[in-house]
Enzyme design. Structure first.
Site, PDB file in Angstrom:
ATOM      1  N   CYS A 175      -1.346  -9.435  -8.041  1.00 36.80           N
ATOM      2  CA  CYS A 175      -1.981  -8.108  -8.094  1.00 36.80           C
ATOM      3  C   CYS A 175      -3.438  -8.200  -8.500  1.00 36.80           C
ATOM      4  CB  CYS A 175      -1.206  -7.172  -9.029  1.00 36.80           C
ATOM      5  SG  CYS A 175      -1.463  -7.473 -10.793  1.00 36.80           S
ATOM      6  N   ARG A 212      -0.294  -3.967  -6.949  1.00 38.69           N
ATOM      7  CA  ARG A 212      -1.537  -4.512  -6.386  1.00 38.69           C
ATOM      8  C   ARG A 212      -2.710  -3.697  -6.903  1.00 38.69           C
ATOM      9  NH1 ARG A 212      -5.216  -7.479  -5.046  1.00 38.69           N
ATOM     10  NH2 ARG A 212      -5.536  -8.412  -2.993  1.00 38.69           N
ATOM     11  N   CYS A 226       4.092 -14.186 -11.007  1.00 39.57           N
ATOM     12  CA  CYS A 226       2.885 -13.490 -10.546  1.00 39.57           C
ATOM     13  C   CYS A 226       3.096 -12.757  -9.218  1.00 39.57           C
ATOM     14  CB  CYS A 226       1.749 -14.490 -10.395  1.00 39.57           C
ATOM     15  SG  CYS A 226       0.183 -13.754  -9.915  1.00 39.57           S
ATOM     16  N   CYS A 274      -0.372  -6.603 -17.343  1.00 38.65           N
ATOM     17  CA  CYS A 274       0.273  -7.312 -16.237  1.00 38.65           C
ATOM     18  C   CYS A 274       1.616  -6.667 -15.920  1.00 38.65           C
ATOM     19  CB  CYS A 274       0.484  -8.777 -16.604  1.00 38.65           C
ATOM     20  SG  CYS A 274       1.460  -9.686 -15.388  1.00 38.65           S
ATOM     21  N   THR A 321      -7.099   1.607   4.530  1.00 38.17           N
ATOM     22  CA  THR A 321      -6.661   0.772   5.650  1.00 38.17           C
ATOM     23  C   THR A 321      -7.526   1.006   6.884  1.00 38.17           C
ATOM     24  OG1 THR A 321      -4.384   0.834   4.813  1.00 38.17           O
ATOM     25  CG2 THR A 321      -4.701   0.131   7.089  1.00 38.17           C
ATOM     26  N   CYS A 352      -5.094  -9.177 -14.054  1.00 37.99           N
ATOM     27  CA  CYS A 352      -5.561 -10.027 -15.149  1.00 37.99           C
ATOM     28  C   CYS A 352      -6.981 -10.506 -14.920  1.00 37.99           C
ATOM     29  CB  CYS A 352      -4.611 -11.204 -15.341  1.00 37.99           C
ATOM     30  SG  CYS A 352      -4.413 -12.249 -13.880  1.00 37.99           S
ATOM     31  N   SER A 410       0.860  -1.178   0.000  1.00 40.44           N
ATOM     32  CA  SER A 410       0.000   0.000   0.000  1.00 40.44           C
ATOM     33  C   SER A 410       0.892   1.223   0.000  1.00 40.44           C
ATOM     34  CB  SER A 410      -0.899   0.019   1.236  1.00 40.44           C
ATOM     35  OG  SER A 410      -1.730   1.163   1.245  1.00 40.44           O
TER      36      SER A 410
END
Length: 604
Positions: free
Chosen positions: A576, A362, A573, A549, A398, A579, A117
Site C-alpha cells: 500500500c 492502497r 505487506c 499500516c 483511472t 509506511c 480501486s
C-alpha cells in the site's frame, strides 16, 4: 539463464510457431492463468532463435552477470496507465506501418493482482483508446443508476447535495478491467511479463535512463544465494515509461534524482490511504449501480476522509474508507476506523447476512494540479498515478491515468519515428483535458486544511459558484509525515474488539487479500536508521507504524529483557506504501520484493 529471458524466448518461439500454423515448440507450455491472460513459460533455451523481431536483441555480457534484453520501449507497471501506453503505441505502429517492440514488466503475479480501486469508472479515456469496448466484452457493464452523498454522525445520516455527477459512469472492478486491457495489449503484440519486479533504474555514462533491472531471485534473508538463485535481467529500452502507481519506488527515485518537482515549482505530493472490502450481500438489499459517498463519522473534523459504498454486479458491494495521511493523531488506526465504520446503523443493515470476499488497501495521491512534477526525464517519462493525476473532488484517477499513458505513447512514438523529444509529452499534457480538469479541481483538497466545515464551504463555492475559476491556488499544508503530532498531545484511542461478523482482526483480513511473499528473502521494507524506532518513534509518537499500516507489518514486541523492539513482518505487506509516506522520520524505504509477491486481488 534467468526465468524472464527463458520466458521471452519461449513466447517469441510460440508466436512464430503460431504464425506458421504449427504447434508451439517443445518445452514451451502455454496456459491460461487465473486472470485469463495466456502465458508461456520457458524451458531454459541457450540462445535466441533466428525469427525474433529485429527490434529486440539479447546479450549476456553486461558485466553484472545478468542477461540484457533490448526493446524500443520498456514500461514498468501493468496498470491502467502502463497498459494504455502499450496499447496506444501498438495502435500507432499499425496506423503508420512501423514495428516497435514494447515490453511491460509487472511485479504482481499476474496482471491485475496488485490493482485496487473504488471504482466508479469514467470511460472517457477508454472511449478514446478502444472505442468498440462495449462490443469486446470489457468488464464495464454496471452503469451508475443512483448517486447519494451523506454526512454521518455516530447513529444518524443526513443527505447532502451530491456534487459527483456520475451519470454515464460505471461501477467496476479495476483489477478485472486491467486484466481485459492486458489481453487487448497482447493481441496487438505487446509483451507482458508479470511476476518480475523492476528494482533498479539503469543509466548510461551520461546519466540518461536506459531501462530497468529486475530483482535477482533466490536470495535468502542473510543475503546468501539459495540453490534456486537466478540473476535478474536488464530490460533496456530506447525509452522507459514508469507506470508504477501511487508512490512508485523507481518513480520517486527519478523525481528526486532529476529534481522534477523543483523544475516546475510543484508542491509536495499529499496522500490518502484507502482500505476496502468486497462483500456479497443479500439479493434483496442489492441495487446494481447504486453509489454512495459519505463524510463525517467515524473521523473527527480535523481529519480529512470519507467512505464509499458501490453496488457492483452479482450481489457484490465494494465498501471502503479513505483517510488522508496528513492526520495529526498518532493513535489513529485507519484499519480500525474502517472496522468501526461498518457498524454505523445505515451500513450495518446493508452488510448483515453478507460475506466478505476480499480485503485490500492502497494509498492514493491527493495533491492534484499543484503537485504534478515535471513528468519527463532523460530517457523516458512518468505516467499515471506515479505522477499524480487523481481528481480529488471526482474521487477518480483511472481515466486521467489512462489518458496520460496514451499521451506518453504518442510522444514516445514521435521520438522513435520522427526524432522528436519526449518534452512533447509535457506539452501534450498541458493541452489535454487532464490539465483542464485538474486545474479546475486544484483548490478542493487544500481547502480542507482549515477543517471539515470551512473545507465544505470553500469547496462548495468553488464547485457551484466559481466552477474552478478562483483567481488563486491554495497550497497544501505540511507533508504527511510532518503532520503527525507527538503522542503527548493526544489521548490513546480505544477501538472495539472485532465481532467476526461485520468487523474483523487483521490476520483474518490478510487471508482475504491473498497476500503471499517468499519468507526467506531480504526484507523489502528497509530502515535507513535501525535505531530510530526505539529511540524516536516509540517514545515520542507511541509507535505509529504499528497503527498506520493496515497489514500489521510493524509490531513492537518485547525482547528477552522485556524491552520493546520493532519487528517487521514483511510477508504481510499489501504494497500500500503507507509506511513509506507516513513514517514521522521518513526512516522506512519501501523497495520491491521478489517478483510475484504481494496481494492477489481478483475482484478489487
Amino acid at each position: 539463464m534467468g526465468r524472464l529471458l527463458s520466458r521471452i524466448i519461449c513466447i517469441s518461439r510460440s508466436r512464430a510457431s503460431r504464425s506458421r500454423s504449427v504447434s508451439p515448440p517443445n518445452g514451451c507450455s502455454p496456459f491460461r492463468n487465473p486472470g485469463g491472460l495466456s502465458r508461456v513459460w520457458g524451458s531454459g533455451l541457450s540462445r535466441a532463435p533466428w525469427f525474433l523481431s529485429g527490434a529486440r536483441t539479447f546479450s549476456s555480457g553486461t558485466g553484472s552477470g545478468r542477461e540484457s534484453i533490448e526493446y524500443d520501449v520498456v514500461i514498468v507497471g501493468a496498470g491502467p496507465a502502463g497498459l494504455s501506453a502499450a496499447i496506444r503505441l501498438k495502435q500507432l505502429c499499425r496506423e503508420r506501418d512501423l514495428d516497435l517492440s514494447v515490453c511491460v514488466v509487472e511485479k504482481g503475479a499476474e496482471v491485475g493482482a496488485h490493482i485496487l480501486s473504488g471504482n466508479v469508472f469514467e470511460p472517457r479515456a477508454l472511449n478514446e483508446l478502444l472505442p468498440d469496448w462495449r462490443n469486446e466484452e470489457a468488464p464495464v457493464d454496471v452503469p451508475v443508476l443512483s448517486d447519494k452523498f451523506w454526512y454521518l454522525t455516530k447513529d444518524r445520516t443526513f443527505a447532502l447535495p451530491c456534487p459527483f455527477n456520475n451519470r454515464g459512469n460505471y461501477v467496476i472492478s479495476l483489477s478485472q478491467l486491467t486484466r481485459w486491457m492486458g489481453v487487448k495489449a497482447e493481441e496487438l503484440g505487446v509483451e507482458i511479463y508479470p511476476g518480475f519486479a523492476a528494482g533498479e533504474v539503469l543509466y548510461d555514462s551520461n546519466d540518461n535512463v536506459v531501462g530497468v533491472g529486475t530483482n535477482d531471485m533466490g536470495i535468502s534473508k542473510d543475503g546468501s544465494k539459495k540453490e534456486t538463485f537466478q540473476h535478474g535481467v536488464e530490460l533496456k529500452g530506447k525509452l522507459t515509461l514508469l507506470a508504477e502507481g501511487c508512490r512508485g519506488s523507481l518513480s520517486e527515485k527519478i523525481i528526486s534524482k532529476y529534481n522534477l518537482r523543483g523544475k516546475v515549482q510543484a508542491q509536495h505530493q499529499t496522500y490518502a490511504l484507502g482500505i476496502k472490502e468486497v462483500w456479497e450481500i443479500d439479493e434483496s438489499k442489492h441495487e446494481p449501480g447504486a453509489v454512495l459517498h459519505t463524510l463525517g463519522w467515524p473521523l473527527d473534523h480535523k481529519t480529512y476522509g470519507g467512505s464509499f459504498v458501490y453496488h457492483m454486479k452479482d450481489r457484490q458491494v465494494s465498501i471502503g474508507l479513505v483517510i488522508a495521511l496528513n492526520y495529526q493523531n498518532p493513535y489513529l488506526n485507519p484499519y480500525e476506523e474502517f472496522q468501526k465504520f461498518k457498524h454505523h446503523p445505515a451500513i450495518k443493515s446493508l452488510l448483515e447476512g453478507g460475506t466478505v470476499i476480499q480485503y485490500g488497501a492502497r494509498t492514493l495521491n491527493e495533491g492534484g494540479f499543484q503537485s504534478i512534477p515535471y513528468p519527463v526525464f532523460p530517457g523516458g517519462a512518468i505516467v499515471g498515478c506515479s505522477a499524480g493525476f487523481l481528481n480529488v473532488p471526482k474521487i477518480k484517477g483511472t481515466h486521467t491515468a489512462m489518458k496520460s499513458g496514451m499521451l506518453a505513447a504518442e510522444a514516445a512514438f514521435s521520438v522513435l519515428s520522427e526524432g522528436s523529444s519526449m518534452v512533447v509529452y509535457y506539452d501534450f499534457l498541458r493541452k489535454s483535458w487532464i490539465w483542464e480538469e485538474l486545474k479546475k479541481a486544484r483548490n478542493y483538497r487544500p481547502a480542507f486544511e482549515f477543517g471539515l466545515l470551512p473545507g465544505l464551504a470553500i469547496s462548495g463555492l468553488e464547485h457551484y459558484i466559481f466552477k474552478g475559476r478562483l483567481p488563486f491556488t491554495l497550497k497544501h499544508g505540511k507533508p504527511d509525515h510532518k503532520a503527525t503530532n507527538v503522542a503527548k498531545l493526544h489521548t490513546p484511542i480505544e477501538y472495539p474488539r472485532a465481532d467476526g461478523i461485520l468487523s474483523f482482526d487483521v490476520p483474518t483480513s490478510l487471508h482475504r487479500s491473498n497476500t503471499n511473499h517468499e519468507h526467506d528473502q531480504p526484507a523489502h521494507l528497509q530502515l535507513r536508521d535501525p535505531t530510530i524506532p526505539e529511540l524516536v518513534n516509540l517514545p515520542e509518537y507511541a509507535g505509529p507504524e504499528s497503527r498506520y499500516c493496515p497489514a500489521r507489518v510493524y509490531e513492537y514486541v518485547p525482547d528477552e529483557n522485556g524491552v520493546l523492539k520493532l519487528q517487521i513482518n514483511a510477508q504481510n505487506c499489501l504494497h500500500c506504501k503507507a509506511c513509506d509516506i507516513k513514517d514521522p522520520q521518513q526512516n522506512i524505504e519501501w523497495t520491491v520484493p521478489e517478483g510475484g509477491g504481494g496481494p492477489g486481488y481478483s475482484v478489487m
